[in-house]
Design a protein around this motif. Structure first.
Motif, PDB file in Angstrom:
ATOM      1  N   GLY A  55       0.808  -1.208   0.000  1.00 62.17           N
ATOM      2  CA  GLY A  55       0.000   0.000   0.000  1.00 62.17           C
ATOM      3  C   GLY A  55       0.844   1.261   0.000  1.00 62.17           C
ATOM      4  N   GLY A  56       1.934   1.267   0.770  1.00 61.63           N
ATOM      5  CA  GLY A  56       2.804   2.437   0.825  1.00 61.63           C
ATOM      6  C   GLY A  56       3.455   2.739  -0.509  1.00 61.63           C
ATOM      7  N   VAL A  57       3.915   1.676  -1.191  1.00 60.97           N
ATOM      8  CA  VAL A  57       4.526   1.862  -2.516  1.00 60.97           C
ATOM      9  C   VAL A  57       3.506   2.423  -3.497  1.00 60.97           C
ATOM     10  CG1 VAL A  57       5.462   0.643  -4.527  1.00 60.97           C
ATOM     11  CG2 VAL A  57       6.296   0.091  -2.237  1.00 60.97           C
ATOM     12  N   MET A  58       2.288   1.897  -3.470  1.00 61.79           N
ATOM     13  CA  MET A  58       1.266   2.340  -4.418  1.00 61.79           C
ATOM     14  C   MET A  58       0.871   3.796  -4.203  1.00 61.79           C
ATOM     15  SD  MET A  58      -1.139  -1.091  -4.575  1.00 61.79           S
ATOM     16  CE  MET A  58      -2.235  -0.501  -5.873  1.00 61.79           C
ATOM     17  N   VAL A  59       0.768   4.223  -2.939  1.00 61.43           N
ATOM     18  CA  VAL A  59       0.404   5.613  -2.665  1.00 61.43           C
ATOM     19  C   VAL A  59       1.515   6.561  -3.110  1.00 61.43           C
ATOM     20  CG1 VAL A  59      -0.027   7.298  -0.826  1.00 61.43           C
ATOM     21  CG2 VAL A  59      -1.205   5.096  -0.803  1.00 61.43           C
ATOM     22  N   ILE A 102     -18.531  -5.531 -10.069  1.00 62.12           N
ATOM     23  CA  ILE A 102     -18.877  -6.509 -11.103  1.00 62.12           C
ATOM     24  C   ILE A 102     -18.041  -7.778 -11.003  1.00 62.12           C
ATOM     25  CG2 ILE A 102     -18.915  -6.922 -13.593  1.00 62.12           C
ATOM     26  CD1 ILE A 102     -19.413  -3.889 -13.920  1.00 62.12           C
ATOM     27  N   LEU A 103     -16.711  -7.619 -10.881  1.00 59.31           N
ATOM     28  CA  LEU A 103     -15.801  -8.768 -10.903  1.00 59.31           C
ATOM     29  C   LEU A 103     -15.928  -9.599  -9.627  1.00 59.31           C
ATOM     30  CD1 LEU A 103     -13.414 -10.090 -12.520  1.00 59.31           C
ATOM     31  CD2 LEU A 103     -11.893  -8.767 -11.024  1.00 59.31           C
ATOM     32  N   PRO A 104     -16.252 -10.872  -9.733  1.00 57.19           N
ATOM     33  CA  PRO A 104     -16.303 -11.714  -8.522  1.00 57.19           C
ATOM     34  C   PRO A 104     -14.906 -11.859  -7.923  1.00 57.19           C
ATOM     35  CG  PRO A 104     -17.404 -12.764 -10.389  1.00 57.19           C
ATOM     36  CD  PRO A 104     -16.621 -11.613 -10.944  1.00 57.19           C
ATOM     37  N   HIS A 105     -14.770 -11.587  -6.641  1.00 59.49           N
ATOM     38  CA  HIS A 105     -13.463 -11.706  -5.997  1.00 59.49           C
ATOM     39  C   HIS A 105     -13.626 -11.780  -4.492  1.00 59.49           C
ATOM     40  CE1 HIS A 105     -14.335  -7.378  -5.866  1.00 59.49           C
ATOM     41  NE2 HIS A 105     -13.501  -7.291  -4.842  1.00 59.49           N
ATOM     42  N   LEU A 106     -12.563 -12.218  -3.839  1.00 60.46           N
ATOM     43  CA  LEU A 106     -12.545 -12.330  -2.382  1.00 60.46           C
ATOM     44  C   LEU A 106     -11.203 -11.825  -1.883  1.00 60.46           C
ATOM     45  CD1 LEU A 106     -13.854 -13.422   0.285  1.00 60.46           C
ATOM     46  CD2 LEU A 106     -12.653 -15.572  -0.180  1.00 60.46           C
ATOM     47  N   HIS A 107     -11.226 -10.858  -0.991  1.00 61.13           N
ATOM     48  CA  HIS A 107      -9.989 -10.303  -0.467  1.00 61.13           C
ATOM     49  C   HIS A 107      -9.303 -11.292   0.464  1.00 61.13           C
ATOM     50  CE1 HIS A 107     -11.146  -6.618  -2.285  1.00 61.13           C
ATOM     51  NE2 HIS A 107     -12.117  -6.364  -1.453  1.00 61.13           N
ATOM     52  N   VAL A 108      -7.980 -11.236   0.453  1.00 55.62           N
ATOM     53  CA  VAL A 108      -7.192 -12.083   1.342  1.00 55.62           C
ATOM     54  C   VAL A 108      -7.576 -11.778   2.793  1.00 55.62           C
ATOM     55  CG1 VAL A 108      -4.852 -12.677   2.070  1.00 55.62           C
ATOM     56  CG2 VAL A 108      -5.299 -12.103  -0.321  1.00 55.62           C
ATOM     57  N   ASN A 109      -7.665 -12.812   3.604  1.00 56.48           N
ATOM     58  CA  ASN A 109      -8.006 -12.708   5.030  1.00 56.48           C
ATOM     59  C   ASN A 109      -9.495 -12.534   5.286  1.00 56.48           C
ATOM     60  OD1 ASN A 109      -5.272 -12.876   5.692  1.00 56.48           O
ATOM     61  ND2 ASN A 109      -5.007 -10.656   5.697  1.00 56.48           N
ATOM     62  N   PHE A 110     -10.327 -12.507   4.239  1.00 58.47           N
ATOM     63  CA  PHE A 110     -11.762 -12.354   4.424  1.00 58.47           C
ATOM     64  C   PHE A 110     -12.460 -13.717   4.296  1.00 58.47           C
ATOM     65  CE2 PHE A 110     -10.600  -8.076   4.046  1.00 58.47           C
ATOM     66  CZ  PHE A 110     -11.670  -7.240   4.346  1.00 58.47           C
ATOM     67  N   LYS A 111     -13.641 -13.831   4.910  1.00 57.62           N
ATOM     68  CA  LYS A 111     -14.407 -15.066   4.856  1.00 57.62           C
ATOM     69  C   LYS A 111     -15.129 -15.186   3.520  1.00 57.62           C
ATOM     70  CE  LYS A 111     -15.258 -14.911   9.855  1.00 57.62           C
ATOM     71  NZ  LYS A 111     -16.285 -14.799  10.918  1.00 57.62           N
ATOM     72  N   PHE A 236      -7.693   4.057  -5.036  1.00 55.16           N
ATOM     73  CA  PHE A 236      -8.922   3.340  -4.675  1.00 55.16           C
ATOM     74  C   PHE A 236      -8.593   1.932  -4.201  1.00 55.16           C
ATOM     75  CE2 PHE A 236     -12.633   0.753  -5.223  1.00 55.16           C
ATOM     76  CZ  PHE A 236     -13.692   1.571  -4.866  1.00 55.16           C
ATOM     77  N   VAL A 237      -7.706   1.257  -4.924  1.00 56.77           N
ATOM     78  CA  VAL A 237      -7.314  -0.102  -4.551  1.00 56.77           C
ATOM     79  C   VAL A 237      -6.691  -0.126  -3.153  1.00 56.77           C
ATOM     80  CG1 VAL A 237      -5.645  -1.930  -5.053  1.00 56.77           C
ATOM     81  CG2 VAL A 237      -7.057  -1.002  -6.886  1.00 56.77           C
ATOM     82  N   VAL A 238      -5.827   0.848  -2.870  1.00 62.17           N
ATOM     83  CA  VAL A 238      -5.159   0.888  -1.564  1.00 62.17           C
ATOM     84  C   VAL A 238      -6.174   1.077  -0.434  1.00 62.17           C
ATOM     85  CG1 VAL A 238      -3.564   2.187  -0.102  1.00 62.17           C
ATOM     86  CG2 VAL A 238      -2.961   1.711  -2.474  1.00 62.17           C
ATOM     87  N   VAL A 239      -7.047   2.061  -0.596  1.00 63.89           N
ATOM     88  CA  VAL A 239      -7.981   2.410   0.481  1.00 63.89           C
ATOM     89  C   VAL A 239      -9.075   1.356   0.649  1.00 63.89           C
ATOM     90  CG1 VAL A 239      -9.662   4.129   1.272  1.00 63.89           C
ATOM     91  CG2 VAL A 239      -7.534   4.872   0.199  1.00 63.89           C
ATOM     92  N   GLU A 240      -9.573   0.832  -0.459  1.00 61.37           N
ATOM     93  CA  GLU A 240     -10.709  -0.079  -0.389  1.00 61.37           C
ATOM     94  C   GLU A 240     -10.300  -1.527  -0.150  1.00 61.37           C
ATOM     95  OE1 GLU A 240     -14.191  -2.438  -1.278  1.00 61.37           O
ATOM     96  OE2 GLU A 240     -12.302  -2.567  -2.380  1.00 61.37           O
ATOM     97  N   GLU A 241      -9.063  -1.888  -0.562  1.00 61.44           N
ATOM     98  CA  GLU A 241      -8.685  -3.289  -0.495  1.00 61.44           C
ATOM     99  C   GLU A 241      -7.416  -3.564   0.308  1.00 61.44           C
ATOM    100  OE1 GLU A 241      -8.633  -5.028  -4.355  1.00 61.44           O
ATOM    101  OE2 GLU A 241     -10.558  -4.158  -4.939  1.00 61.44           O
ATOM    102  N   VAL A 243      -5.368  -1.777   2.398  1.00 62.26           N
ATOM    103  CA  VAL A 243      -5.332  -1.411   3.816  1.00 62.26           C
ATOM    104  C   VAL A 243      -6.293  -2.263   4.651  1.00 62.26           C
ATOM    105  CG1 VAL A 243      -5.801   0.429   5.479  1.00 62.26           C
ATOM    106  CG2 VAL A 243      -4.451   0.915   3.426  1.00 62.26           C
ATOM    107  N   PRO A 244      -7.571  -2.421   4.242  1.00 64.32           N
ATOM    108  CA  PRO A 244      -8.455  -3.287   5.044  1.00 64.32           C
ATOM    109  C   PRO A 244      -7.940  -4.712   5.188  1.00 64.32           C
ATOM    110  CG  PRO A 244      -9.752  -1.934   3.555  1.00 64.32           C
ATOM    111  CD  PRO A 244      -8.313  -1.732   3.172  1.00 64.32           C
ATOM    112  N   GLU A 245      -7.347  -5.261   4.104  1.00 64.35           N
ATOM    113  CA  GLU A 245      -6.800  -6.614   4.178  1.00 64.35           C
ATOM    114  C   GLU A 245      -5.692  -6.701   5.221  1.00 64.35           C
ATOM    115  OE1 GLU A 245      -5.514  -7.806   0.292  1.00 64.35           O
ATOM    116  OE2 GLU A 245      -7.465  -7.353  -0.600  1.00 64.35           O
ATOM    117  N   SER A 246      -4.868  -5.666   5.297  1.00 60.33           N
ATOM    118  CA  SER A 246      -3.724  -5.690   6.214  1.00 60.33           C
ATOM    119  C   SER A 246      -4.126  -5.440   7.663  1.00 60.33           C
ATOM    120  CB  SER A 246      -2.695  -4.630   5.790  1.00 60.33           C
ATOM    121  OG  SER A 246      -3.178  -3.315   6.025  1.00 60.33           O
ATOM    122  N   GLN A 247      -5.364  -4.996   7.889  1.00 63.90           N
ATOM    123  CA  GLN A 247      -5.805  -4.640   9.233  1.00 63.90           C
ATOM    124  C   GLN A 247      -6.751  -5.666   9.842  1.00 63.90           C
ATOM    125  OE1 GLN A 247      -4.934  -1.513  10.847  1.00 63.90           O
ATOM    126  NE2 GLN A 247      -3.461  -1.305   9.187  1.00 63.90           N
TER     127      GLN A 247
END
Length: 274
Positions: A55-59, A102-111, A236-241, A243-247
């Motif tokens: 996330g830090g690199v992307m920002v 639209i795109l079906p997906h599941l974030h890492v660490n999520f159920k 958008f990717v950093v904030v929505e995906e 960071v939440p995954e890392s927390q």
């Protein structure tokens, strides 16, 4: 060596240069995914720290490599000069927002119950891979747009900046490959299948890079908009995906320090080498 790479990419077709640069970022994703052959399980603290680093690199890349050059090359003064940045940044964020719905997906660490996008019977392994694949679309696009700007002769778009962006994205792709492969291994997939899914998550980067370079070369005036579009998509990717995954676990300090480290690394590369 850095100068040799820059000189070589300067002399070849810009679309091909963008393709080569994203083959490098894809390769680092594959190296990260290959760690699944050497580790039986994933250290959660390390994993969250690497996600934060990503996330830090992307920002940092979004500002120094994309937004700042995009604003600098925009015509006009005052509020007029911000129009390309505001328009491109907003559209980039909305593009990933729409893709996210639209795109079906599941974030890492999520159920599994927390999967996003349209409903599908797809296996969890596919959904996890698609989540990281979505991260990589704006990254490939950003590299391609910068190379296209160099070829178009835009003074604010430098070959050094494009190479540095590719280097920074490649560095953060290493933990992304790991972030896909290890959870898949934990789901029971073989090491080879886990590796394949992990490295395939970055296959969109060369495709997006070629499209980005082609678009700028074909429609040169869109360059400021395109740079800021890529920045908006990445933020958008950093904030929505990311960071939440890392927390998700109780390692918020680790992931936050990883974010700071990633930001410092990308900022240093851009300022020192650019």
């Amino acid at each position: 060596m850095f100068n040799d790479i820059v000189n070589y990419l300067r002399e070849i077709d810009p679309t091909l240069a963008a393709f080569y640069a994203t083959l490098f970022t894809w390769g680092l994703t594959a190296i990260g995914a290959s760690l699944v052959f050497f580790f039986k399980k994933m250290n959660r603290k390390l994993f969250d720290g690497m996600l934060g680093f990503t996330g830090g690199v992307m920002v940092a890349a979004s500002f120094w490599s994309l937004l700042a050059p995009g604003i600098e090359m925009s015509p006009g003064e005052g509020f007029i000069k911000t129009i390309p940045a505001v328009t491109g940044f907003g559209l980039g964020a909305l593009f990933i927002f729409a893709l996210d719905k639209i795109l079906p997906h599941l974030h890492v660490n999520f159920k599994m119950s927390e999967k996003e996008g349209i409903k599908t019977p797809w296996h969890k392994s596919v959904l996890l891979t698609l989540a990281i694949t979505m991260h990589n679309i704006p990254e490939g696009l950003a590299i391609g747009v910068l190379f296209g700007g160099v070829a178009a002769g835009i003074p604010e778009a430098s070959i050094e900046g494009a190479v540095i962006l590719a280097l920074g994205i490649g560095i953060q792709n290493f933990p992304e490959g790991f972030a896909v492969a290890m959870p898949l291994r934990g789901l029971g997939l073989s090491r080879w299948k886990s590796f394949n899914y992990g490295q395939l998550s970055a296959i969109v980067e060369p495709i997006a890079a070629v499209l980005g370079a082609w678009a700028v070369l074909t429609f040169e005036p869109i360059l400021p908009y395109a740079l800021c579009f890529a920045a908006g998509a990445m933020i958008f990717v950093v904030v929505e995906e990311v960071v939440p995954e890392s927390q998700q676990a109780n390692h918020t300090d680790i992931s936050t320090l990883g974010f700071i480290g990633g930001f410092i690394v990308m900022m240093t590369l851009d300022v020192a080498l650019g």
